[in-house]
Design an enzyme around this catalytic site. Structure first.
Site, PDB file in Angstrom:
ATOM      1  N   ASP A  51       0.845  -1.194   0.000  1.00  0.00           N
ATOM      2  CA  ASP A  51       0.000   0.000   0.000  1.00  0.00           C
ATOM      3  C   ASP A  51       0.883   1.246   0.000  1.00  0.00           C
ATOM      4  OD1 ASP A  51      -2.811   1.249   0.580  1.00  0.00           O
ATOM      5  OD2 ASP A  51      -1.451   2.176   2.024  1.00  0.00           O
ATOM      6  N   TYR A  56       3.006   9.902   0.995  1.00  0.00           N
ATOM      7  CA  TYR A  56       4.090   9.347   1.792  1.00  0.00           C
ATOM      8  C   TYR A  56       5.465   9.834   1.334  1.00  0.00           C
ATOM      9  CZ  TYR A  56       0.439   6.020   3.232  1.00  0.00           C
ATOM     10  OH  TYR A  56      -0.721   5.446   3.691  1.00  0.00           O
ATOM     11  N   LYS A  85      -2.351   6.026  -3.815  1.00  0.00           N
ATOM     12  CA  LYS A  85      -3.469   6.889  -3.475  1.00  0.00           C
ATOM     13  C   LYS A  85      -3.293   8.318  -3.997  1.00  0.00           C
ATOM     14  CE  LYS A  85      -3.164   5.568   1.027  1.00  0.00           C
ATOM     15  NZ  LYS A  85      -2.334   4.354   0.980  1.00  0.00           N
ATOM     16  N   HIS A 118      -7.267   9.280  -1.272  1.00  0.00           N
ATOM     17  CA  HIS A 118      -6.641   9.134   0.048  1.00  0.00           C
ATOM     18  C   HIS A 118      -7.580   9.573   1.171  1.00  0.00           C
ATOM     19  CE1 HIS A 118      -2.435   8.928   2.018  1.00  0.00           C
ATOM     20  NE2 HIS A 118      -3.354   8.696   2.918  1.00  0.00           N
TER      21      HIS A 118
END
Length: 312
Positions: A51, A56, A85, A118
């Site tokens: 994931d 990030y 995402k 997200h």
């Protein structure tokens, strides 16, 4: 059910979009420099479901690990289930395709198995991921709706480079609204879920509509109150000769919820992957005896990720 079959459980996705491995690995690390090494170790431990997210800021390092593993013939692309995402600043339809393509480039793949919004909250569009006003308040974007963004994701599925689409950090009413209007229904919903936040109503709605629920923080993210110190789980673990983490994660899979764990420790990776089914009596105990209810991450309320420090 043999343990290897249990930990290799896959949940089929809507529209023939494949199947998601129930046991997944999250790629959010405090220290981004550990990313490539941690993903490589997770692949070696047996994880095939990963994931990711543009938020990030380490998709490129994840992509290096994927590419190295594939170049060394450790894994084939079709063995991997890769999710990434769309971040809040890219909700406007014209920004969705460029954001998606940028993620593909960073991850060094031609397609992703799942692409999630997200959070349902649109932020001011731009390169600043966390736009704030002079008072430090988030600047939201009122010029786009969640359904507008969803329509753009549907076009990604049409293109063939995105096998399935879904939502993350979403409330049940927001999910119901999308399900009611979508041309391509959500295949995946990622939410915080663990024995202290079982989200039974969401899980049941998703079951009825063929949507896979994917749990983040399935072990409580080491917050207080500590899920892994829950007496019901520790008693079951002692009785079965397992760790509390293995009990909590098996509970998730057994109730039909995929999960994500994150670690930089190969030993913890192996522990989280070595799952066996629980007796039905243990499943009943967890549902009936655990009364603590707590949400550890406030993202579902604001769109801003963040675990909330708590005391018992």
């Amino acid at each position: 059910m043999a343990s290897h079959a249990f930990r290799d459980t896959r949940f089929p996705l809507l529209h023939g979009a494949g199947a998601m491995p129930a046991v997944g690995f999250g790629t959010l690390f405090r220290d981004l420099s550990v990313t490539t090494e941690a993903i490589t170790a997770a692949l070696d431990a047996g994880f095939r479901h990963f994931d990711c997210a543009e938020r990030y800021r380490n998709e490129a390092q994840v992509g290096v690990a994927f590419r190295e593993a594939m170049d060394l013939w450790k894994v084939r692309r079709e063995e991997l289930f890769i999710t990434t995402k769309l971040w809040n600043t890219n909700h406007r339809p014209e920004r969705v395709l460029p954001a998606f393509e940028a993620s593909l480039r960073r991850l060094q793949v031609d397609y992703v198995d799942s692409y999630l919004i997200h959070t349902p909250f649109a932020f001011q569009p731009g390169e600043e991921q966390d736009p704030r006003d002079e008072q430090g308040r988030v600047i939201y974007d009122t010029g786009v709706t969640l359904l507008d963004t969803w329509r753009a994701l549907e076009q990604l599925v049409d293109s063939g480079r995105c096998r399935s689409i879904g939502l993350s950090d979403v409330s049940l009413p927001a999910l119901q609204a999308i399900v009611a209007e979508a041309r391509i229904k959500p295949a995946v919903v990622q939410i915080e879920a663990h024995p202290y936040l079982p989200e039974w109503e969401m899980v049941e709605f998703c079951r009825q509509h063929g949507i896979v629920v994917l749990a983040f923080a399935p072990l409580g993210h080491a917050m207080e109150p500590n899920v892994l110190e829950e007496p019901v789980l520790t008693e079951i673990a002692q009785r079965l000769g397992r760790t509390p983490a293995q009990v909590a994660l098996a509970w998730s899979v057994q109730r039909g919820v995929a999960f994500l764990t994150t670690s930089t420790s190969p030993a913890h990776m192996r522990e989280n992957f070595a799952l066996e089914p629980l007796p039905e009596s243990a499943m009943d105990e967890i549902r009936e005896r655990i009364e603590t209810r707590v949400r550890f991450n406030s993202v579902v309320e604001t769109g801003v990720p963040g675990f909330i420090p708590r005391k018992k």
